[in-house]
Design an enzyme around this catalytic site. Structure first.
Site: not given
Length: 327
Positions: A8, A81, A125, A127, A149, A153, A184
């Site tokens: 990534g 990635a 993350s 999240e 997502y 993760k 970004r």
């Protein structure tokens, strides 16, 4: 001279990490699905395109991962990635889960199979935590993800923990809270805000439409955070760390900082639009990064106020460099 493989490498974090490691004297290999066709825009913007050796690797394909590890024989592998947008994950949940969790599993299993002394970093993350209210999440806070997502993760996090405990792999996860930069893409709300504000400052008459601007997040500066990734792999023992500033702000505060930097009153240019609201969202995100401070000696140098200002200032600089390169 150490060798690092960054999966990534063309993204925000991958590009800043490549720059950081090159300055540390590493030989840096950048992994992408097709090395000849990959976008090197961010590497070009940082002036390091010629210094990163691009290699083709599909982390969803175990054979591809294995062949790459045996060819490169890296000392460190950084897994950055996978599908990286929370919002997009609601539209592409299968792609999100496969690119993050299956890709992570293939990297771990290939490292185990080769038996090479590789140190592995996995991009986690915030999240994963979901909505913790006013609780500042740390490494012991339970996961309750509220997006595809976040689910992906969380799965990758437990895969890393399992391989570390069951197979004694040196594998660490950085549970990173929001971190931004001029690299970004505009599908991320912070860059969407900065891009629109800069256009308005240049004479655009547009109105910026956003979703819920009362959400609160811990926003940091991406170049700070890649240093934390590296520090995790320099420890005697692998472990997981929350990486954040420790300060939380509403999105409306970030908007104010960006527009103020351009001498604009954001109230004149911003509207909320319910069509941008997510099916499920995190109202507040709070972090406790004290473990990283005490064990890694890492602390965020830039806070949200700095991030908003730096994104505006660097955007103008990047646009200037692009214009000069075209000429």
């Amino acid at each position: 001279m150490k060798k690092a493989l960054i999966c990534g490498v063309s993204g925000q974090d991958g590009s800043y990490l490549a720059d950081f490691l090159l300055k540390k004297g590493y030989t840096v290999f950048g992994g992408s699905r097709d090395a000849q066709m990959t976008s090197s825009k961010n590497l070009k913007l940082l002036g390091i395109q010629q210094d990163v050796q691009l290699v083709s690797i599909s982390i969803n394909d175990f054979r591809s991962v294995l062949q790459t590890l045996l060819k490169v024989k890296p000392d460190e592998v950084y897994n950055l990635a996978g599908q990286s947008s929370v919002g997009l994950s609601f539209d592409q949940p299968v792609e999100t889960l496969e690119s993050i969790s299956v890709g992570t599993l293939n990297l771990l299993e290939a490292i185990r199979f080769t038996n090479l002394p590789i140190r592995f970093y996995n991009a986690g993350s915030s999240e994963c935590f979901g909505d913790t209210g006013s609780l500042a999440a740390d490494e012991t806070t339970p996961f309750r993800p509220r997006s595809p997502y976040g689910v992906a993760k969380a799965a990758a996090f437990w895969q890393v923990a399992n391989y570390r405990e069951a197979y004694q792999l040196y594998a660490s996860t950085g549970i990173l809270f929001n971190h931004e930069s001029p690299l970004r893409p505009e599908r991320f709300v912070t860059q969407k805000i900065v891009a629109a504000a800069c256009r308005i400052a240049n004479g655009s008459k547009e109105i910026l439409s956003l979703g819920n601007i009362d959400i609160a997040r811990d926003w940091g500066w991406a170049p700070d955070y890649v240093e934390a990734m590296w520090l995790m792999l320099q420890q005697n023992n692998a472990d997981d760390y929350v990486i954040a500033t420790g300060k939380t702000h509403k999105l409306s505060e970030f908007i104010r900082i960006v527009f103020n930097t351009l001498n604009l009153d954001w109230h004149n240019y911003v509207r909320t639009d319910s069509s941008f609201f997510r099916p499920t969202d995190i109202v507040e995100g709070h972090a406790n990064p004290s473990k990283a401070k005490h064990q890694l000696g890492w602390e965020a140098r830039f806070k949200m106020e700095d991030v908003g200002r730096l994104m505006v200032e660097n955007r103008f600089e990047i646009e200037k460099n692009i214009a000069q390169s075209i000429l």
